[in-house]
Design a protein around this motif. Sequence first.
Motif, PDB file in Angstrom:
ATOM      1  N   GLY A  11       0.757  -1.164   0.135  1.00 54.69           N
ATOM      2  CA  GLY A  11      -0.043  -0.163  -0.120  1.00 54.69           C
ATOM      3  C   GLY A  11       0.819   1.143   0.044  1.00 54.69           C
ATOM      4  O   GLY A  11       2.126   1.343   0.132  1.00 54.69           O
ATOM      5  N   THR A  12       0.120   2.498  -0.063  1.00 53.99           N
ATOM      6  CA  THR A  12       0.745   3.734  -0.065  1.00 53.99           C
ATOM      7  C   THR A  12       0.809   4.021   1.361  1.00 53.99           C
ATOM      8  O   THR A  12       1.935   4.561   1.772  1.00 53.99           O
ATOM      9  N   PHE A  13      -0.059   4.174   2.011  1.00 54.02           N
ATOM     10  CA  PHE A  13      -0.157   4.320   3.532  1.00 54.02           C
ATOM     11  C   PHE A  13       0.233   5.870   3.710  1.00 54.02           C
ATOM     12  O   PHE A  13       1.116   6.234   4.478  1.00 54.02           O
ATOM     13  N   ASP A  14      -0.251   6.779   3.136  1.00 53.18           N
ATOM     14  CA  ASP A  14      -0.272   8.166   3.526  1.00 53.18           C
ATOM     15  C   ASP A  14      -0.532   8.535   4.827  1.00 53.18           C
ATOM     16  O   ASP A  14      -0.109   9.518   5.297  1.00 53.18           O
TER      17      ASP A  14
ATOM     18  N   SER B  62       4.703  -3.892   2.577  1.00 47.36           N
ATOM     19  CA  SER B  62       5.633  -3.161   1.706  1.00 47.36           C
ATOM     20  C   SER B  62       4.864  -1.773   1.300  1.00 47.36           C
ATOM     21  O   SER B  62       3.816  -1.596   0.836  1.00 47.36           O
ATOM     22  N   VAL B  63       5.672  -0.716   1.704  1.00 46.93           N
ATOM     23  CA  VAL B  63       5.250   0.559   1.442  1.00 46.93           C
ATOM     24  C   VAL B  63       5.784   0.881  -0.112  1.00 46.93           C
ATOM     25  O   VAL B  63       6.841   0.777  -0.342  1.00 46.93           O
TER      26      VAL B  63
ATOM     27  N   PRO C 228       2.230  11.004  -3.376  1.00 50.57           N
ATOM     28  CA  PRO C 228       1.880  10.822  -2.261  1.00 50.57           C
ATOM     29  C   PRO C 228       1.899  12.027  -1.555  1.00 50.57           C
ATOM     30  O   PRO C 228       2.698  12.982  -1.915  1.00 50.57           O
ATOM     31  N   LYS C 229       1.043  12.211  -0.258  1.00 52.01           N
ATOM     32  CA  LYS C 229       1.039  13.552   0.383  1.00 52.01           C
ATOM     33  C   LYS C 229       2.303  13.606   1.321  1.00 52.01           C
ATOM     34  O   LYS C 229       2.888  14.466   1.522  1.00 52.01           O
ATOM     35  N   ARG C 230       3.025  12.335   1.825  1.00 51.80           N
ATOM     36  CA  ARG C 230       3.809  12.298   2.571  1.00 51.80           C
ATOM     37  C   ARG C 230       5.054  11.249   1.823  1.00 51.80           C
ATOM     38  O   ARG C 230       4.745  10.503   0.837  1.00 51.80           O
ATOM     39  N   GLY C 231       6.475  11.670   1.922  1.00 53.85           N
ATOM     40  CA  GLY C 231       7.643  10.836   1.167  1.00 53.85           C
ATOM     41  C   GLY C 231       7.496   9.541   2.049  1.00 53.85           C
ATOM     42  O   GLY C 231       7.140   9.208   2.904  1.00 53.85           O
ATOM     43  N   GLU C 232       8.253   8.529   0.931  1.00 51.38           N
ATOM     44  CA  GLU C 232       8.194   7.385   1.509  1.00 51.38           C
ATOM     45  C   GLU C 232       8.969   6.939   2.726  1.00 51.38           C
ATOM     46  O   GLU C 232       8.349   6.172   3.364  1.00 51.38           O
ATOM     47  N   ARG C 233       9.735   7.688   3.235  1.00 50.46           N
ATOM     48  CA  ARG C 233      10.578   7.456   4.188  1.00 50.46           C
ATOM     49  C   ARG C 233       9.736   7.853   5.369  1.00 50.46           C
ATOM     50  O   ARG C 233       9.531   7.056   6.586  1.00 50.46           O
ATOM     51  N   GLU C 234       8.724   8.825   5.556  1.00 46.12           N
ATOM     52  CA  GLU C 234       7.818   9.045   6.444  1.00 46.12           C
ATOM     53  C   GLU C 234       6.607   8.145   6.610  1.00 46.12           C
ATOM     54  O   GLU C 234       6.118   7.745   7.596  1.00 46.12           O
ATOM     55  N   ARG C 235       6.294   7.722   5.264  1.00 41.28           N
ATOM     56  CA  ARG C 235       5.351   6.753   5.512  1.00 41.28           C
ATOM     57  C   ARG C 235       5.750   5.271   5.911  1.00 41.28           C
ATOM     58  O   ARG C 235       4.994   4.641   6.775  1.00 41.28           O
ATOM     59  N   LEU C 236       7.168   5.038   5.675  1.00 44.30           N
ATOM     60  CA  LEU C 236       7.583   3.707   6.183  1.00 44.30           C
ATOM     61  C   LEU C 236       7.805   3.916   7.669  1.00 44.30           C
ATOM     62  O   LEU C 236       7.265   2.992   8.449  1.00 44.30           O
ATOM     63  N   THR C 237       8.216   4.950   8.405  1.00 42.76           N
ATOM     64  CA  THR C 237       8.219   5.127   9.612  1.00 42.76           C
ATOM     65  C   THR C 237       6.919   5.425  10.119  1.00 42.76           C
ATOM     66  O   THR C 237       6.709   4.769  11.276  1.00 42.76           O
ATOM     67  N   LEU C 238       5.921   5.538   9.614  1.00 45.01           N
ATOM     68  CA  LEU C 238       4.487   5.472  10.213  1.00 45.01           C
ATOM     69  C   LEU C 238       4.132   3.978  10.356  1.00 45.01           C
ATOM     70  O   LEU C 238       3.197   3.821  11.345  1.00 45.01           O
TER      71      LEU C 238
ATOM     72  N   GLU D 244       5.971   1.399  10.396  1.00 43.94           N
ATOM     73  CA  GLU D 244       7.034   0.784  11.338  1.00 43.94           C
ATOM     74  C   GLU D 244       6.269   0.890  12.810  1.00 43.94           C
ATOM     75  O   GLU D 244       6.584  -0.071  13.784  1.00 43.94           O
ATOM     76  N   ALA D 245       5.695   1.989  13.302  1.00 44.04           N
ATOM     77  CA  ALA D 245       5.088   2.168  14.523  1.00 44.04           C
ATOM     78  C   ALA D 245       3.933   1.544  14.946  1.00 44.04           C
ATOM     79  O   ALA D 245       3.411   1.480  16.139  1.00 44.04           O
ATOM     80  N   CYS D 246       3.288   0.869  13.829  1.00 47.46           N
ATOM     81  CA  CYS D 246       1.994   0.028  14.093  1.00 47.46           C
ATOM     82  C   CYS D 246       2.409  -1.120  14.685  1.00 47.46           C
ATOM     83  O   CYS D 246       3.288  -2.012  14.333  1.00 47.46           O
ATOM     84  N   GLU D 247       1.753  -1.471  15.848  1.00 48.27           N
ATOM     85  CA  GLU D 247       2.101  -2.721  16.711  1.00 48.27           C
ATOM     86  C   GLU D 247       1.480  -3.973  16.051  1.00 48.27           C
ATOM     87  O   GLU D 247       1.798  -5.030  16.118  1.00 48.27           O
ATOM     88  N   LEU D 248       0.745  -3.930  15.030  1.00 45.11           N
ATOM     89  CA  LEU D 248       0.006  -4.977  14.235  1.00 45.11           C
ATOM     90  C   LEU D 248       1.269  -5.457  13.103  1.00 45.11           C
ATOM     91  O   LEU D 248       1.154  -6.335  12.590  1.00 45.11           O
ATOM     92  N   VAL D 249       2.306  -4.591  12.960  1.00 51.26           N
ATOM     93  CA  VAL D 249       3.313  -4.960  11.894  1.00 51.26           C
ATOM     94  C   VAL D 249       4.579  -5.594  12.355  1.00 51.26           C
ATOM     95  O   VAL D 249       5.039  -4.918  13.386  1.00 51.26           O
ATOM     96  N   ASP D 250       4.914  -6.617  11.774  1.00 48.83           N
ATOM     97  CA  ASP D 250       6.291  -7.168  12.079  1.00 48.83           C
ATOM     98  C   ASP D 250       7.631  -6.691  11.632  1.00 48.83           C
ATOM     99  O   ASP D 250       8.702  -6.633  12.064  1.00 48.83           O
ATOM    100  N   GLU D 251       7.255  -6.418   9.945  1.00 52.06           N
ATOM    101  CA  GLU D 251       8.350  -5.905   9.335  1.00 52.06           C
ATOM    102  C   GLU D 251       7.998  -5.074   8.093  1.00 52.06           C
ATOM    103  O   GLU D 251       6.709  -5.290   7.856  1.00 52.06           O
ATOM    104  N   VAL D 252       8.783  -3.951   7.862  1.00 56.61           N
ATOM    105  CA  VAL D 252       8.183  -3.154   6.751  1.00 56.61           C
ATOM    106  C   VAL D 252       9.339  -2.845   5.681  1.00 56.61           C
ATOM    107  O   VAL D 252      10.689  -3.089   6.164  1.00 56.61           O
ATOM    108  N   THR D 253       9.076  -2.817   4.378  1.00 56.90           N
ATOM    109  CA  THR D 253      10.053  -2.710   3.331  1.00 56.90           C
ATOM    110  C   THR D 253       9.508  -1.781   2.495  1.00 56.90           C
ATOM    111  O   THR D 253       8.251  -1.572   2.359  1.00 56.90           O
ATOM    112  N   LEU D 254      10.503  -1.213   1.601  1.00 61.10           N
ATOM    113  CA  LEU D 254       9.925  -0.241   0.621  1.00 61.10           C
ATOM    114  C   LEU D 254       9.823  -1.335  -0.809  1.00 61.10           C
ATOM    115  O   LEU D 254      10.607  -2.104  -0.787  1.00 61.10           O
ATOM    116  N   GLY D 255       8.796  -0.915  -1.468  1.00 62.52           N
ATOM    117  CA  GLY D 255       8.385  -1.620  -2.696  1.00 62.52           C
ATOM    118  C   GLY D 255       9.740  -1.292  -3.829  1.00 62.52           C
ATOM    119  O   GLY D 255      10.651  -0.442  -3.433  1.00 62.52           O
TER     120      GLY D 255
END
Length: 138
Positions: free
Chosen positions: A8-11, A36-37, A51-61, A63-74
């Motif tokens: 997803g994009t996850f803005d 995958s962001v 996107p309204k937010r850059g990929e690094r900001e969206r990735l950090t957002l 990563e902070a979610c407790e339901l997520v175990d791992e985050v990667t950029l597409g």
Amino acid sequence: MTKIMVFGTFDMLHEGHLDFFRQARSLAEDPHLIVSVARDSSVTRIKGTPPKRGERERLTLVEACELVDEVTLGDEKGYIAHILEVSPDIIALGYDQSGEYVRHLEGDLGTAGLATKVVRMKPFRPDIYKTSKLSGAM
């Protein structure tokens, strides 16, 4: 551990995304959720606007979610390379994800030698929880 991958994009993260993550996690008894962001360039190419937010900001957002175990950029181009790196057992697609990549996903996974199961998730109140409807609240 069952590796489940979503895209997803996850803005922003809203209740629709959280439900999507919960549904994806429910696909296995021992889920490891990998999100995958989408890259900025991919979002612009696919959606026609950046996107309204850059990929690094969206990735950090995400990563902070407790339901997520791992985050990667597409991937910048295509999508199969970063899926191959993760080698997920399951790919969970959002109810509204469509387009060229989704149409060819199962075939491309097979061609790449992956036996990944692809599952479509159900919508969660899309009349309310859709980023395009909520983006004024960002």
